[in-house]
Design an enzyme around this catalytic site. Structure first.
Site, PDB file in Angstrom:
ATOM      1  N   HIS A  73      23.644  23.975  -7.325  1.00  0.00           N
ATOM      2  CA  HIS A  73      24.475  23.360  -7.942  1.00  0.00           C
ATOM      3  C   HIS A  73      23.564  22.184  -8.551  1.00  0.00           C
ATOM      4  O   HIS A  73      23.757  21.772  -9.844  1.00  0.00           O
ATOM      5  CB  HIS A  73      25.499  22.852  -7.082  1.00  0.00           C
ATOM      6  CG  HIS A  73      26.662  22.023  -8.036  1.00  0.00           C
ATOM      7  ND1 HIS A  73      26.772  20.866  -8.087  1.00  0.00           N
ATOM      8  CD2 HIS A  73      27.986  22.575  -8.367  1.00  0.00           C
ATOM      9  CE1 HIS A  73      27.800  20.247  -8.829  1.00  0.00           C
ATOM     10  NE2 HIS A  73      28.534  21.592  -9.018  1.00  0.00           N
ATOM     11  N   SER A 105      31.676  20.699 -13.740  1.00  0.00           N
ATOM     12  CA  SER A 105      30.380  20.566 -13.060  1.00  0.00           C
ATOM     13  C   SER A 105      29.521  20.727 -14.031  1.00  0.00           C
ATOM     14  O   SER A 105      28.461  20.395 -14.178  1.00  0.00           O
ATOM     15  CB  SER A 105      30.125  21.340 -11.922  1.00  0.00           C
ATOM     16  OG  SER A 105      30.477  20.582 -10.615  1.00  0.00           O
ATOM     17  N   ASP A 113      23.945  14.832  -6.744  1.00  0.00           N
ATOM     18  CA  ASP A 113      24.207  16.529  -6.804  1.00  0.00           C
ATOM     19  C   ASP A 113      23.536  16.665  -5.248  1.00  0.00           C
ATOM     20  O   ASP A 113      23.608  16.082  -4.244  1.00  0.00           O
ATOM     21  CB  ASP A 113      23.743  17.190  -7.871  1.00  0.00           C
ATOM     22  CG  ASP A 113      24.798  18.384  -8.090  1.00  0.00           C
ATOM     23  OD1 ASP A 113      24.827  19.087  -7.145  1.00  0.00           O
ATOM     24  OD2 ASP A 113      25.181  18.246  -9.197  1.00  0.00           O
TER      25      ASP A 113
END
Ligand SMILES: *[C@@H]1O[C@H](CO)[C@@H](O)[C@H](O)[C@H]1NC(C)=O
Ligand SMILES: *[C@@H]1O[C@H](CO)[C@@H](O)[C@H](O)[C@H]1NC(C)=O
Ligand SMILES: *[C@@H]1O[C@H](CO)[C@@H](O)[C@H](O)[C@H]1NC(C)=O
Ligand SMILES: *[C@@H]1O[C@H](CO)[C@@H](O)[C@H](O)[C@H]1NC(C)=O
Ligand SMILES: *[C@@H]1O[C@H](CO)[C@@H](O)[C@H](O)[C@H]1NC(C)=O
Ligand SMILES: *[C@@H]1O[C@H](CO)[C@@H](O)[C@H](O)[C@H]1NC(C)=O
Ligand SMILES: *[C@@H]1O[C@H](CO)[C@@H](O)[C@H](O)[C@H]1NC(C)=O
Ligand SMILES: *[C@@H]1O[C@H](CO)[C@@H](O)[C@H](O)[C@H]1NC(C)=O
Length: 741
Positions: free
Chosen positions: A197, A523, A143
């Site tokens: 994220h 996600s 990520d």
């Protein structure tokens, strides 16, 4: 080989001609872009080195040195490299016998807690846990990196990494690992997360228990992953929002060799691509060969047919659903009415009412452009310090309102979930927006106030959210995708204090930062399934990737087509139930040989298959070329799906094998649920086991008259094996090749 030499000669002649004509200058470097050169498995007797890749490169390069051209070398877990090439050089490489495929390195997208309680994985002694085995499981998180100091990644009370860990802490600048985040690797300066994220996804899967996590007071509760004792290895593959194929393959090459147990990757392309040009499918295939399951977001391409991008049978592809804790916001109008909309607005508004403006702006713009807040059409003179109304569903109105100094924005909904904006802003459904317009019409002096958001219990959860990508699978039509559904709407988890809180971050003026944030996307659902997989791996360390995936799929809570348009193409096998999955009774295990036949059906040559799989003696069975009507899938998949010709009667046979992982002596009987349009028969209808790990096979035949055109052409049925204790469910989906028409 001969063909190859011939084409080289041809090319050489062509080049001479071009030089002579003065067409081709030596500025070749400008035309180069990064290509992936994929070369398959590494055989045990060969060591792959960068020199080997340089050697191959040298054979095709024109006007550049191999050292300049080579970008990455994949040599630990599979064979290949990334290099800067001209199109012609890439074609020449593609014709080499050592090469499976050559494709441009694409840019993939990030597919942007309460949720574990919602899933029933509560923190209590009732749920079987073993901290020793949990702390032996290593999750590879691909990520934007993590924020290592987040309390979600604290190593308080953790012992040293498990012995099997062969990775290192190579997180670059200002990045220290600990006994929770045991490794880091990146092609960027630092594995530190500046996007948020990566911290969010890693902590959702395996973050520690953090009390009173909240977003400026909103959604306060305990934030935690499924398995707080598990270890995390960080592979930073994205800088900002962009993640390249070449870096994703580097992460797979490293993580597999480092000894991770599972991989979570909330990244994907916006549509499905051939598996041998799909970096995630390629990397995950080699991971599966080494017993590592890769969990992947299905994509956020929305509720149009065939939007699912994660399609390989060895990937675990996750759709997103709502959960019971949702967030909404209210606007109070001067007439006392309250409108309800979508927003994450954590700040308490000042008391009182503020002027509302609509349809006044720059004289350069049309009335309509002012009303929809087109870029450059709002005028500071009229808007500053006021709440502006924009008859528009685009995000761009937020930027425009900020530019003009507005206090807040009321606009139309485009997205059915709440997001944070750099100023108070509410998105309204059409009927609420109409009500706003009629209020504006009713007074010369309209006023309003935007309140602080609140959370509420949405008892209609879970349903698949509209942005979650849908099947059918356009690459392998008989593999049902997505596989499973998990919470992915308004999820709170760890964040990076460096990151912008809003995706609209070019607006300046917003200095807010947070250690926890609320995000939505597949996600967010992907790491829920990754966390549940880590949980199963901790309970059953010897289970194969396909066994873990099967356990989660066959115990998923069935979802209803009446609440979810697109049925199985939206939710796959159903909604994640990690507690049931711990004891599934039977599992569908996929053997590597089945993937060989699968590759034949995809149209790969014997040589390509030999390179990819490392199996040189295999040849495709006769008539295994792609023919949907005669060959429903041979992969021992936990769901059953086949595409048939529209309007033509069908008779589809599936062969499956289950492995007993429940009780040694047990007898399972089958139960089929099917609509009247089809007849489903299962032979045999009883399976008796006398030992653990015993395998039994059965056949499922689905007979029906032709399917019609259009979305009604999906037939959903199911098959359940039950021994009274366990219920092992597989959806059966038959659809017509006109589905998308
Ligand atoms: C946890 O698992 C380990 C390794 O399998 C085992 O030795 C230990 O007894 C287990 N502990 C508990 C509490 O079940
Ligand atoms: C929502 O309500 C249901 C049913 O009453 C309850 O089981 C659940 O815990 C509630 N969820 C939240 C977030 O309060
Ligand atoms: C806004 O209005 C203008 C007409 O003046 C139109 O061209 C434009 O497409 C509208 N924008 C949106 C997002 O509706
Ligand atoms: C506003 O009022 C005018 C005249 O009173 C009327 O024609 C129009 O339809 C109204 N618009 C709305 C949105 O209520
Ligand atoms: C997709 O979802 C949106 C929002 O729920 C809905 O308005 C639209 O009709 C759906 N589109 C399709 C093609 O089903
Ligand atoms: C985030 O955490 C740091 C360190 O614990 C703390 O100093 C900071 O105030 C926190 N930020 C917010 C917005 O809560
Ligand atoms: C596929 O197989 C079926 C049944 O064997 C046959 O009838 C059909 O002609 C085949 N289609 C193609 C395109 O080969
Ligand atoms: C299973 O049943 C067989 C006979 O039906 C018996 O011999 C065997 O001991 C049983 N095994 C277990 C584990 O109960």
């Amino acid at each position: 080989m001969v063909k190859f030499m011939y084409s080289q000669i041809q090319l050489f002649i062509l080049l001479l001609g071009l030089f002579a004509a003065g067409i081709l200058s030596l500025k070749a470097n400008d035309d180069r872009k990064v290509y992936i050169v994929y070369m398959g498995s590494i055989s045990e007797e060969h060591v792959v080195t960068s020199e080997y890749h340089i050697d191959i490169l040298q054979q095709v390069l024109e006007g550049s040195t191999a050292e300049e051209s080579l970008v990455r070398s994949y040599k630990r877990s599979f064979n290949g490299f990334a290099a800067r090439l001209t199109e012609k050089e890439s074609k020449n490489l593609n014709s080499k016998k050592e090469v499976v495929s050559v494709f441009p390195s694409k840019t993939l997208q990030l597919q942007t807690t309460r949720s574990w309680d919602f899933l029933g994985l509560v923190e209590s002694d009732v749920i079987p846990r073993n901290l020793t085995t949990e702390s032996n499981v290593i999750l590879g998180a691909f990520d934007t990196g993590v924020w290592p100091e987040s309390p979600s990644f604290s190593d308080d009370g953790f012992g040293p990494p498990p012995k099997k860990w062969k990775g290192a802490c190579k997180g670059g600048n200002d990045f220290k690992c600990n006994n929770k985040v045991i490794g880091a690797s990146t092609t960027f300066d630092s594995a530190r997360d500046d996007n948020g994220h990566g911290s969010h996804t890693a902590s959702t899967a395996a973050g520690r228990h953090v009390d009173h996590a909240n977003f400026y007071g909103l959604a306060e509760g305990i934030a935690r992953g499924a398995v707080p004792s598990a270890r995390i290895a960080v592979y930073k593959v994205c800088g900002g929002e962009s993640c390249s194929d070449s870096d994703i393959l580097t992460a797979f090459d490293e993580a597999i060799a480092d000894g991770v147990d599972l991989i979570t990757i909330s990244i994907g392309s916006t549509n499905a691509i051939s598996l041998y040009e799909d970096s995630i499918a390629i990397g995950a295939y080699h991971a599966a060969q080494k017993g590592i399951l890769t969990v992947n977001s299905a994509g956020n391409s929305g509720n149009t047919s065939s939007s699912v991008a994660s399609v390989a049978p060895w990937l675990f592809s996750v759709a997103a659903a709502s959960s019971d804790r949702r967030i909404r916001d209210k606007v109070v109008l001067g007439n006392g009415k309250t409108l309800l909309g979508y927003s994450i607005n954590p700040l308490k508004s000042e008391k009182g009412l503020f002027p509302l403006v609509f349809g006044v702006g720059s004289s350069q713009c049309s009335k309509e452009s002012i009303r929809n807040c087109s870029s450059g059409c709002l005028d500071e003179e009229f808007v500053k310090g006021k709440i502006v109304v924009c008859d528009n569903s685009y995000d761009s109105v937020i930027d425009e309102a900020l530019r003009a100094g507005a206090l807040g924005v009321l606009s139309r909904v485009a997205i059915e979930f709440a997001q944070f904006y750099p100023l108070p802003a509410i998105r309204l459904e059409p009927n609420e927006f109409e009500e706003l317009l009629s209020y504006l019409n009713s007074t010369k002096n309209p006023k309003a106030n935007i309140l602080k958001s609140f959370s509420f219990n949405d008892t209609s959860a879970p349903y698949v959210i509209y942005f979650s990508s849908r099947g059918p699978n356009i690459i392998a039509s008989d593999i049902l995708k997505p596989d499973i559904t998990a919470p992915g709407v308004e999820i709170i988890a760890a964040f990076s204090p460096l990151a912008s809180l809003s995706s609209l971050d070019d607006t300046g003026g917003n200095e807010m930062s947070a250690n926890f944030s609320i995000l939505s996307g597949t996600s967010m659902s992907c790491p829920h399934v990754a966390g549940a997989s880590v949980y199963l791996k901790s309970l059953h360390p010897d289970w194969s990737p396909s066994a873990i995936k099967s356990a989660l799929m066959t115990t998923a809570c069935p979802m209803s087509p009446s609440k979810n348009q697109d049925a199985e193409f939206a939710y796959g096998s159903g909604h994640l139930d990690p507690v049931k999955a711990a004891n599934p009774g039977l599992v569908y295990e996929t053997l590597e040989d089945e993937y060989l036949t699968f590759f034949c059906k995809l149209g790969l040559s014997k040589d390509q298959i030999a390179l990819i799989t490392g199996n040189k003696s295999f040849s495709c069975p006769e008539n295994s070329t792609r023919n949907q009507s005669s060959l429903p899938n041979d992969v021992n998949y936990p769901s059953l799906s086949a595409m048939v010709d529209v309007g033509t009667p069908f008779n589809v046979k599936f062969s499956r094998t289950v492995t007993n992982v429940g009780v040694a002596n047990s007898t399972y009987t089958v139960k089929v649920e099917s609509p009247k349009e089809v007849m489903v028969t299962v032979k045999p209808s009883t399976l008796s086991f006398t030992s653990l790990n015993e395998k039994k096979s059965f056949d499922v035949t689905v007979v029906g008259k032709g399917l019609s055109k259009g979305p009604s052409s999906i037939i959903s049925a199911s098959l359940v094996w039950s021994d009274g204790q366990h219920s092992v469910r597989s959806p059966i989906v038959i659809y017509s090749n006109s589905f998308a028409l």
